[in-house]
Design a protein around this motif. Structure first.
Motif, PDB file in Angstrom:
ATOM      1  N   LEU A   1       4.984 -24.974  18.227  1.00  0.00           N
ATOM      2  CA  LEU A   1       4.565 -25.648  17.010  1.00  0.00           C
ATOM      3  C   LEU A   1       5.700 -25.623  15.989  1.00  0.00           C
ATOM      4  O   LEU A   1       6.521 -24.709  15.979  1.00  0.00           O
ATOM      5  N   SER A   2       5.734 -26.620  15.128  1.00  0.00           N
ATOM      6  CA  SER A   2       6.737 -26.638  14.069  1.00  0.00           C
ATOM      7  C   SER A   2       6.325 -25.687  12.955  1.00  0.00           C
ATOM      8  O   SER A   2       5.168 -25.270  12.867  1.00  0.00           O
TER       9      SER A   2
ATOM     10  N   GLN B   1       5.479 -24.041   4.255  1.00  0.00           N
ATOM     11  CA  GLN B   1       6.532 -24.068   5.273  1.00  0.00           C
ATOM     12  C   GLN B   1       7.631 -23.072   4.924  1.00  0.00           C
ATOM     13  O   GLN B   1       8.199 -22.418   5.807  1.00  0.00           O
TER      14      GLN B   1
ATOM     15  N   THR C   1       5.957 -26.412   9.874  1.00  0.00           N
ATOM     16  CA  THR C   1       4.955 -27.104   9.062  1.00  0.00           C
ATOM     17  C   THR C   1       3.574 -27.003   9.697  1.00  0.00           C
ATOM     18  O   THR C   1       2.566 -26.745   9.011  1.00  0.00           O
ATOM     19  N   GLU C   2       3.499 -27.182  11.017  1.00  0.00           N
ATOM     20  CA  GLU C   2       2.215 -27.076  11.722  1.00  0.00           C
ATOM     21  C   GLU C   2       1.670 -25.652  11.643  1.00  0.00           C
ATOM     22  O   GLU C   2       0.461 -25.443  11.462  1.00  0.00           O
TER      23      GLU C   2
ATOM     24  N   GLY D   1       0.246 -25.060   8.209  1.00  0.00           N
ATOM     25  CA  GLY D   1      -1.063 -25.676   8.065  1.00  0.00           C
ATOM     26  C   GLY D   1      -2.153 -24.881   8.753  1.00  0.00           C
ATOM     27  O   GLY D   1      -3.273 -24.752   8.247  1.00  0.00           O
ATOM     28  N   MET D   2      -1.838 -24.292   9.914  1.00  0.00           N
ATOM     29  CA  MET D   2      -2.814 -23.521  10.667  1.00  0.00           C
ATOM     30  C   MET D   2      -3.151 -22.199   9.968  1.00  0.00           C
ATOM     31  O   MET D   2      -4.302 -21.766   9.960  1.00  0.00           O
TER      32      MET D   2
END
Length: 258
Positions: free
Chosen positions: A216-217, A229, A219-220, A223-224
């Motif tokens: 995952l990035s 970030q 940023t992802e 979000g999780m």
């Protein structure tokens, strides 16, 4: 004057259920006792699962055995309420489980490797019609024979007190792969990696896992986990810095990807 019947208390209800089970073998009474104490079972199993990392369902089964032990051992004339007696008995059964297995002292990689060894032992015993030799087990799990012996020592000897060396402890340096397996790190490298990861904070471990294992990035991940970030990036950088320190100056350069 009408006299109302006495109000039945929870204590009376449990006592009647205990009598029904003990005197008549009433299975429904036993099931009702389990229902009434289900919250206690789940809380105790959950507490020990969170503290040890052991599967919750396994510990819930141990808690169930503890309640059965309490049902059979409780004596009303002792003056103690059944709930208090059951709590102490279940808690004692869980503590006894950990003392016997010493699972709380063993890291995840050791438990995983030992489980693989046990499965191989069962598989080879069925195939060969006899218990396998150490060399046969070693070939099956791709761990050097001396490593298999050390792993067995780690789990089977009662005087193993730590994983930090010292008298009675297993020689972890002997647990090494026999041969290279494509797309798989040698067992000695996996052990070192997992030991290093265990030294990180829970947040760092989670971010490292999501970034490198789930691809995952940042940023992802943010979000999780509900993080920015920038905070994910800082946590990842600090985790990699800690890992570099554990591997030493010669461990190669591990850079934090952007």
């Amino acid at each position: 004057m009408t006299i109302s019947p006495p109000v039945s208390t929870g204590k009376d209800r449990v006592f009647r259920l205990l009598e029904a089970y003990r005197e008549r073998g009433d299975r429904r009474a036993m099931e009702r006792i389990f229902t009434l104490h289900g919250g206690m079972l789940r809380r105790l199993a959950g507490r020990y699962a969170a503290a040890s990392g052991e599967p919750y369902e396994d510990l819930l089964q141990v808690a169930h055995l503890g309640l059965i032990k309490a049902i059979n051992g409780y004596k009303g004339e002792s003056g103690a309420q059944f709930g208090s007696y059951a709590y102490a008995t279940i808690d004692g059964e869980l503590r006894h489980y950990f003392r016997d297995t010493e699972l709380v002292r063993k890291p995840r990689w050791a438990r995983s490797l030992y489980a693989k060894l046990k499965e191989a032992n069962l598989r080879l015993t069925a195939k060969l019609g006899r218990p396998p030799l150490i060399e046969e087990l070693a070939e099956e799990v791709n761990v050097a024979p001396e490593g298999v012996l050390e792993l067995m020592k780690l789990f089977l000897e009662t005087d193993v007190v730590s994983l930090d060396g010292g008298e009675g402890s297993a020689d972890l340096s002997a647990i090494r792969s026999i041969r290279h397996e494509s797309f798989t790190l040698p067992v000695e490298d996996r052990i070192q990696l997992e030991q290093s990861l265990e030294s990180l904070t829970e947040l760092q471990r989670r971010i490292v896992h999501l970034f490198f294992y789930e691809d995952l990035s940042q940023t992802e991940i943010g979000g999780m986990l509900g993080l920015s970030q920038r905070k994910v990036s800082r946590a990842l950088a600090s985790a990699l810095k800690a890992l570099r320190g554990l591997y030493g100056a010669d461990g190669g350069s591990v850079e934090c990807p952007g």
